[in-house]
Scaffold this active site. Structure first.
Site, PDB file in Angstrom:
ATOM      1  N   THR A 321      -6.041  -2.058 -29.850  1.00 32.05           N
ATOM      2  CA  THR A 321      -6.704  -2.891 -30.853  1.00 32.05           C
ATOM      3  C   THR A 321      -5.649  -3.511 -31.752  1.00 32.05           C
ATOM      4  O   THR A 321      -4.654  -2.860 -32.101  1.00 32.05           O
ATOM      5  CB  THR A 321      -7.709  -2.069 -31.687  1.00 32.05           C
ATOM      6  OG1 THR A 321      -8.350  -2.927 -32.643  1.00 32.05           O
ATOM      7  CG2 THR A 321      -7.046  -0.927 -32.419  1.00 32.05           C
ATOM      8  N   HIS A 373      -6.558  15.676 -30.209  1.00 30.04           N
ATOM      9  CA  HIS A 373      -5.621  16.803 -30.191  1.00 30.04           C
ATOM     10  C   HIS A 373      -6.116  17.943 -29.296  1.00 30.04           C
ATOM     11  O   HIS A 373      -5.342  18.863 -28.982  1.00 30.04           O
ATOM     12  CB  HIS A 373      -5.407  17.316 -31.623  1.00 30.04           C
ATOM     13  CG  HIS A 373      -4.029  17.854 -31.865  1.00 30.04           C
ATOM     14  ND1 HIS A 373      -3.217  18.311 -30.859  1.00 30.04           N
ATOM     15  CD2 HIS A 373      -3.304  17.993 -33.011  1.00 30.04           C
ATOM     16  CE1 HIS A 373      -2.072  18.726 -31.357  1.00 30.04           C
ATOM     17  NE2 HIS A 373      -2.093  18.540 -32.677  1.00 30.04           N
TER      18      HIS A 373
END
Length: 402
Positions: A321, A373
């Site tokens: 993006t 994560h």
């Protein structure tokens, strides 16, 4: 002959749709392949066209109704239309012929007065709603008197004949329903923040080498490939190479399983009138720079016109993006599930940098990598981002596959 008009067959990723607009009324004459209805889904607006010349005899699903895949939305009858509708069609044809005749004679063409807002394209309806312009006040220059987005913009720039007087202290509010796309984007973003262990790591890249290469070859590139050489192709190719080196960043989580993808489908976030959409470039490891630039350009044009298909926005193993196009200096992009990472580009800004003990003014860009994560460790995320940085600061490595 009577036939059923059905909603399109939606892919598995789309559960249902909403009738956005009926462009034709019951009994009104329509031509084969003419758009009669728009169905808005979570991702795109789908157009339903007439199966033949004829008329709609009944509407089963009204505007605002939810429809399922392949569900009947109207009844249709083939053949010539009699009565008032037929007369209207003849009158419309006569107006077009009169306009053409006057244009050929050198006179100003006669343009039919703009049609009601419900008869306009989705992008035009949105422009009218946001601007607060009455469609009856706009002179449509499109086919059959339809209003275009340019007509709305031009109308807004004209001086008002009678300026509106607003009472002192009056504060105006406007309430409009959220589109299905905007609601779906909101749901996905909220889900991403709640269901992933999202973390963002940052770095910065010296864009001078890429800018110099682009300046040197952009004219020859455009002449050879018919495409403008931008920065996105460098980032897509650099990200693809980094994904090869760090497979976890190209993977996704499915329940308790990790799915490692043996291909590289990079989604490129594009802003449209209806909201943020993410069309996908397939197999970017097999694409050259021209194919990347042409692909992004085609998607951007389709997004502006509301012509992106569901298939073009389905899938994707990684997303890029670019908030820099709007002036963003730094941001933390949100992951696009089920992907596990997203790269954020930002504004190129000159800053004093220490290079070999000397201060130089360099065009720098902050990069942000948001990642899940649960799957990607910090070491992998930092390594991935550093790889992109190194490839962009030495673009010859991309070309030579080093």
């Amino acid at each position: 002959m009577a036939t059923e008009i059905k909603a399109p067959v939606f892919p598995e990723s789309v559960a249902d749709g909403t009738i956005a607009t009926w462009h034709k009324k019951v009994g009104e004459a329509v031509s084969r392949d003419e758009v009669i209805c728009d169905i808005e889904t979570d991702k795109v607006v789908l157009e339903v066209v007439a199966p033949a010349d004829g008329q709609i005899t009944s509407i089963v699903k009204n505007e605002g109704d939810t429809v399922l895949s392949d569900e009947v939305i109207a009844q249709f009858e083939e053949g010539a239309v009699s009565g008032a509708s037929s007369t209207q069609a003849v009158q419309s044809e006569e107006k077009v012929e009169q306009a053409a005749a006057k244009t050929e004679a050198g006179a100003a063409p006669v343009v039919e007065r703009s049609q009601p807002v419900s008869d306009q394209a989705p992008a035009v309806r949105k422009a009218l709603t946001e601007s607060g312009v009455n469609p009856a006040d706009v002179q449509g220059t499109g086919r059959g008197g339809r209003i275009t987005k340019e007509d709305v913009a031009n109308h807004q720039t004209k001086p008002a004949a009678q300026p509106l007087s607003v009472a002192v202290g009056e504060r105006i509010e406007k309430r409009v329903p959220m589109t299905r796309l905007r609601k779906r984007v909101a749901e996905r973003l909220l889900s991403a923040t709640q269901e992933t262990a999202m973390l963002t790591t940052f770095n910065e890249v010296n864009m001078k080498p890429v800018m110099e290469m682009r300046k040197q070859y952009k004219d020859a590139f455009e002449k050879r490939h018919g495409a403008r050489l931008g920065f996105m192709s460098f980032f897509v190719k650099a990200a693809t190479e980094a994904l090869k080196r760090y497979p976890a960043v190209n993977a996704s989580i499915d329940g308790d399983d990790i799915v490692y993808h043996g291909y590289y489908d990079v989604g490129v976030a594009v802003s449209s009138d209806r909201g943020l959409v993410v069309p996908v470039l397939r197999d970017t490891d097999r694409m050259n720079y021209a194919e990347v630039e042409n692909g992004i350009g085609a998607y951007a044009a389709k997004a502006r016109d509301g012509k992106l298909s569901i298939e073009e926005m389905t899938g994707g193993t990684f997303t890029i993006t670019n908030g820099g196009t709007f002036g963003s200096l730094l941001s933390t992009p949100i992951i696009n599930p089920p992907q596990t990472a997203i790269l954020g580009m930002h504004k190129i800004q000159e800053r004093p940098m220490a290079v070999n003990g000397q201060v130089q003014i360099l065009p720098m860009m902050y990069l942000a990598l948001s990642y899940d994560h649960r799957l990607i460790d910090g070491k992998e995320a930092v390594g991935f981002l550093v790889t992109i940085k190194e490839l962009l600061e030495e673009p010859a490595k991309l070309i030579l596959d080093l």
